[in-house]
Design a protein around this motif. Structure first.
Motif, PDB file in Angstrom:
ATOM      1  N   PHE A  75       5.149   7.899  -9.031  1.00  0.00           N
ATOM      2  CA  PHE A  75       3.992   7.048  -8.768  1.00  0.00           C
ATOM      3  C   PHE A  75       2.721   7.785  -9.186  1.00  0.00           C
ATOM      4  CE2 PHE A  75       0.937   4.768  -6.023  1.00  0.00           C
ATOM      5  CZ  PHE A  75       1.262   3.465  -6.360  1.00  0.00           C
ATOM      6  N   PHE A  76       2.347   7.620 -10.453  1.00  0.00           N
ATOM      7  CA  PHE A  76       1.160   8.277 -11.017  1.00  0.00           C
ATOM      8  C   PHE A  76       0.732   7.485 -12.250  1.00  0.00           C
ATOM      9  CE2 PHE A  76       4.733  10.068 -13.322  1.00  0.00           C
ATOM     10  CZ  PHE A  76       4.272  10.139 -14.625  1.00  0.00           C
ATOM     11  N   GLY A  77      -0.343   7.935 -12.886  1.00  0.00           N
ATOM     12  CA  GLY A  77      -0.784   7.292 -14.128  1.00  0.00           C
ATOM     13  C   GLY A  77      -1.417   5.936 -13.909  1.00  0.00           C
ATOM     14  N   HIS A  78      -2.370   5.860 -12.974  1.00  0.00           N
ATOM     15  CA  HIS A  78      -3.019   4.592 -12.645  1.00  0.00           C
ATOM     16  C   HIS A  78      -4.515   4.655 -12.951  1.00  0.00           C
ATOM     17  CE1 HIS A  78       0.160   4.934  -9.245  1.00  0.00           C
ATOM     18  NE2 HIS A  78       0.716   4.428 -10.342  1.00  0.00           N
ATOM     19  N   VAL A 121       4.948  -5.217  -9.323  1.00  0.00           N
ATOM     20  CA  VAL A 121       4.115  -4.303  -8.552  1.00  0.00           C
ATOM     21  C   VAL A 121       4.927  -3.065  -8.214  1.00  0.00           C
ATOM     22  CG1 VAL A 121       2.735  -3.996  -6.464  1.00  0.00           C
ATOM     23  CG2 VAL A 121       2.884  -6.259  -7.547  1.00  0.00           C
ATOM     24  N   ALA A 122       4.435  -1.891  -8.623  1.00  0.00           N
ATOM     25  CA  ALA A 122       5.068  -0.625  -8.265  1.00  0.00           C
ATOM     26  C   ALA A 122       4.446  -0.111  -6.968  1.00  0.00           C
ATOM     27  CB  ALA A 122       4.884   0.404  -9.373  1.00  0.00           C
ATOM     28  N   THR A 123       5.280   0.464  -6.119  1.00  0.00           N
ATOM     29  CA  THR A 123       4.808   0.991  -4.841  1.00  0.00           C
ATOM     30  C   THR A 123       5.771   2.079  -4.379  1.00  0.00           C
ATOM     31  OG1 THR A 123       4.220   0.427  -2.549  1.00  0.00           O
ATOM     32  CG2 THR A 123       6.053  -0.779  -3.538  1.00  0.00           C
ATOM     33  N   THR A 124       5.310   2.913  -3.470  1.00  0.00           N
ATOM     34  CA  THR A 124       6.208   3.866  -2.831  1.00  0.00           C
ATOM     35  C   THR A 124       6.640   3.378  -1.459  1.00  0.00           C
ATOM     36  OG1 THR A 124       4.335   5.109  -1.911  1.00  0.00           O
ATOM     37  CG2 THR A 124       5.205   5.849  -4.036  1.00  0.00           C
ATOM     38  N   ALA A 125       6.071   2.253  -1.037  1.00  0.00           N
ATOM     39  CA  ALA A 125       6.395   1.710   0.284  1.00  0.00           C
ATOM     40  C   ALA A 125       7.751   1.004   0.254  1.00  0.00           C
ATOM     41  CB  ALA A 125       5.309   0.733   0.726  1.00  0.00           C
ATOM     42  N   THR A 147       0.856  -1.185   0.000  1.00  0.00           N
ATOM     43  CA  THR A 147       0.000   0.000   0.000  1.00  0.00           C
ATOM     44  C   THR A 147       0.891   1.234   0.000  1.00  0.00           C
ATOM     45  OG1 THR A 147      -1.690  -1.147   1.308  1.00  0.00           O
ATOM     46  CG2 THR A 147      -1.823   1.245   1.199  1.00  0.00           C
ATOM     47  N   PRO A 148       0.733   2.119  -0.993  1.00  0.00           N
ATOM     48  CA  PRO A 148      -0.096   1.975  -2.193  1.00  0.00           C
ATOM     49  C   PRO A 148       0.569   1.030  -3.182  1.00  0.00           C
ATOM     50  CG  PRO A 148       1.202   3.963  -2.362  1.00  0.00           C
ATOM     51  CD  PRO A 148       1.509   3.378  -0.995  1.00  0.00           C
ATOM     52  N   TYR A 149      -0.159   0.674  -4.229  1.00  0.00           N
ATOM     53  CA  TYR A 149       0.387  -0.266  -5.210  1.00  0.00           C
ATOM     54  C   TYR A 149      -0.198   0.010  -6.578  1.00  0.00           C
ATOM     55  CZ  TYR A 149      -4.014  -2.611  -5.971  1.00  0.00           C
ATOM     56  OH  TYR A 149      -5.302  -2.868  -6.360  1.00  0.00           O
ATOM     57  N   ALA A 150       0.453  -0.513  -7.598  1.00  0.00           N
ATOM     58  CA  ALA A 150      -0.097  -0.558  -8.954  1.00  0.00           C
ATOM     59  C   ALA A 150       0.575  -1.711  -9.681  1.00  0.00           C
ATOM     60  CB  ALA A 150       0.137   0.740  -9.715  1.00  0.00           C
ATOM     61  N   VAL A 151      -0.194  -2.579 -10.260  1.00  0.00           N
ATOM     62  CA  VAL A 151       0.359  -3.602 -11.144  1.00  0.00           C
ATOM     63  C   VAL A 151       1.026  -2.861 -12.300  1.00  0.00           C
ATOM     64  CG1 VAL A 151      -0.212  -5.533 -12.670  1.00  0.00           C
ATOM     65  CG2 VAL A 151      -1.393  -5.285 -10.471  1.00  0.00           C
ATOM     66  N   LEU A 201       1.029 -21.755  -5.014  1.00  0.00           N
ATOM     67  CA  LEU A 201       0.233 -21.170  -6.089  1.00  0.00           C
ATOM     68  C   LEU A 201       1.069 -20.922  -7.341  1.00  0.00           C
ATOM     69  CD1 LEU A 201      -1.882 -18.549  -4.093  1.00  0.00           C
ATOM     70  CD2 LEU A 201      -2.611 -20.812  -4.880  1.00  0.00           C
ATOM     71  N   GLY A 202       2.375 -21.133  -7.233  1.00  0.00           N
ATOM     72  CA  GLY A 202       3.250 -20.889  -8.377  1.00  0.00           C
ATOM     73  C   GLY A 202       3.354 -19.424  -8.735  1.00  0.00           C
ATOM     74  N   LEU A 203       3.287 -18.548  -7.725  1.00  0.00           N
ATOM     75  CA  LEU A 203       3.283 -17.107  -7.962  1.00  0.00           C
ATOM     76  C   LEU A 203       4.498 -16.449  -7.314  1.00  0.00           C
ATOM     77  CD1 LEU A 203      -0.466 -16.256  -7.241  1.00  0.00           C
ATOM     78  CD2 LEU A 203       0.619 -16.485  -9.476  1.00  0.00           C
ATOM     79  N   THR A 204       5.087 -15.506  -8.033  1.00  0.00           N
ATOM     80  CA  THR A 204       6.148 -14.675  -7.484  1.00  0.00           C
ATOM     81  C   THR A 204       5.822 -13.219  -7.771  1.00  0.00           C
ATOM     82  OG1 THR A 204       7.857 -16.380  -7.743  1.00  0.00           O
ATOM     83  CG2 THR A 204       8.604 -14.091  -7.562  1.00  0.00           C
ATOM     84  N   TYR A 205       5.928 -12.400  -6.751  1.00  0.00           N
ATOM     85  CA  TYR A 205       5.672 -10.970  -6.870  1.00  0.00           C
ATOM     86  C   TYR A 205       6.992 -10.217  -6.735  1.00  0.00           C
ATOM     87  CZ  TYR A 205       0.808 -12.291  -6.306  1.00  0.00           C
ATOM     88  OH  TYR A 205      -0.424 -12.864  -6.483  1.00  0.00           O
ATOM     89  N   ARG A 206       7.196  -9.259  -7.628  1.00  0.00           N
ATOM     90  CA  ARG A 206       8.415  -8.437  -7.616  1.00  0.00           C
ATOM     91  C   ARG A 206       7.987  -7.005  -7.360  1.00  0.00           C
ATOM     92  NH1 ARG A 206      12.417  -5.545  -7.409  1.00  0.00           N
ATOM     93  NH2 ARG A 206      14.317  -5.719  -8.684  1.00  0.00           N
ATOM     94  N   PHE A 207       8.455  -6.446  -6.249  1.00  0.00           N
ATOM     95  CA  PHE A 207       8.058  -5.099  -5.849  1.00  0.00           C
ATOM     96  C   PHE A 207       9.139  -4.098  -6.247  1.00  0.00           C
ATOM     97  CE2 PHE A 207       6.170  -8.188  -2.997  1.00  0.00           C
ATOM     98  CZ  PHE A 207       4.836  -7.848  -3.058  1.00  0.00           C
ATOM     99  N   VAL A 208       8.727  -3.035  -6.931  1.00  0.00           N
ATOM    100  CA  VAL A 208       9.631  -1.978  -7.361  1.00  0.00           C
ATOM    101  C   VAL A 208       9.245  -0.713  -6.602  1.00  0.00           C
ATOM    102  CG1 VAL A 208      10.493  -0.621  -9.283  1.00  0.00           C
ATOM    103  CG2 VAL A 208       9.849  -3.020  -9.643  1.00  0.00           C
ATOM    104  N   THR A 209      10.130  -0.263  -5.728  1.00  0.00           N
ATOM    105  CA  THR A 209       9.850   0.927  -4.929  1.00  0.00           C
ATOM    106  C   THR A 209      10.222   2.180  -5.717  1.00  0.00           C
ATOM    107  OG1 THR A 209      10.244  -0.285  -2.866  1.00  0.00           O
ATOM    108  CG2 THR A 209      10.319   2.118  -2.767  1.00  0.00           C
TER     109      THR A 209
END
Length: 278
Positions: free
Chosen positions: A146-149, A116-120, A91-95, A132-140
């Motif tokens: 952080f705009f354009g959502h 996933v883009a975030t400012t956190a 939080t916040p986030y954007a795919v 679940l075979g899922l991997t999430y990559r977070f880009v701070t």
């Protein structure tokens, strides 16, 4: 256990599952469970551990669980749309980046991770949920990036995702998060060719990103791909910074220098256009 057996549920366990299901909480927290059944946090944690063993819930990470519904069958085998988990992870986030590029149909390549883009600020840049075979990559990101959502509805849930123009600009800002400059070139070509984004909006977004390498990649790729952008090409030319940038950060420090766009061309024109003819 060999499989799920509803008869093996205790009264409190059954009440918890029914309450969460009635509230539509497919992904829930320990706090959600505590509100649903009452009792101490220790009591609820023990209950969730039992439900996990019985294959009624799946632990995603500490304090976060996935409710495995009846349609998961006796074995508790279930898949969930990967986007549905994202709002609970940052939080916040954007795919964003490669994931958004694929979501809009701008690349046929299916990324192996959800970007996933975030400012956190996060302790870990990745989260893998092996079952679940899922991997999430977070880009701070810095807040100014952080705009354009906008919101898209996925299986009845609102998900925040970068809009088409921001997806393209993000990929030109950090090609390493979209599989490289070839994938970014696909996004640029497809978004403009389909009329999904306007060149002036790309200029506006690129200016807000405060990275002049975006203009270099925009201009070079636009000319290489023969994309009509009108007067924006002059604006991009005027916005260049001094010094040379690598066209593709994932490629090595090699290749000729392009003085018009101040780029080190470490990917060949054939690399960048081969997908157009195959």
């Amino acid at each position: 256990m060999n499989g799920r057996d509803i008869r093996a549920l205790g009264d409190a366990e059954a009440r918890l599952l029914l309450t969460l299901a009635s509230q539509g909480k497919q992904v829930f927290t320990t706090a959600d469970a505590q509100v649903a059944v009452g009792g101490s946090r220790h009591y609820v944690n023990k209950m969730l551990a039992r439900l996990s063993d019985k294959r009624w819930v799946l632990r995603l990470r500490r304090g976060l669980y996935l409710l495995l519904p009846f349609e998961a069958g006796v074995e508790g085998t279930y898949t969930v749309h990967p986007f549905r988990i994202v709002p609970h992870l940052a939080t916040p986030y954007a795919v964003a980046y490669w994931t958004a590029l694929h979501y809009y149909g701008y690349t046929e390549q299916v990324p192996g991770v959800v970007f996933v883009a975030t400012t956190a600020k996060r302790v870990s840049a990745t989260l893998t949920i092996e079952e679940l075979g899922l991997t999430y990559r977070f880009v701070t990101l810095a807040p100014y990036k952080f705009f354009g959502h906008h919101r898209s509805w996925i299986e009845g849930q609102a998900i925040t995702i970068t809009d088409r123009a921001k997806t393209v600009v993000d990929c030109l800002d950090h090609p390493e998060y979209c599989g490289g400059i070839v994938e970014a070139a696909k996004g640029l070509h497809e978004s403009l060719a389909r009329g999904d984004v306007s060149p002036p909006l790309l200029t506006e977004y690129a200016e807000r990103m405060q990275n002049r390498a975006i203009f270099k990649r925009l201009g070079y790729l636009t000319e290489l791909l023969g994309l009509p952008v009108g007067d924006e090409i002059e604006r991009w030319q005027a916005a260049l910074s001094a010094g040379y940038s690598r066209l593709d950060p994932l490629a090595g420090d090699h290749g000729p220098y392009d003085s018009r766009w101040q780029l080190r061309l470490n990917r060949t024109p054939a690399d960048l256009t081969d997908w157009l003819v195959h």
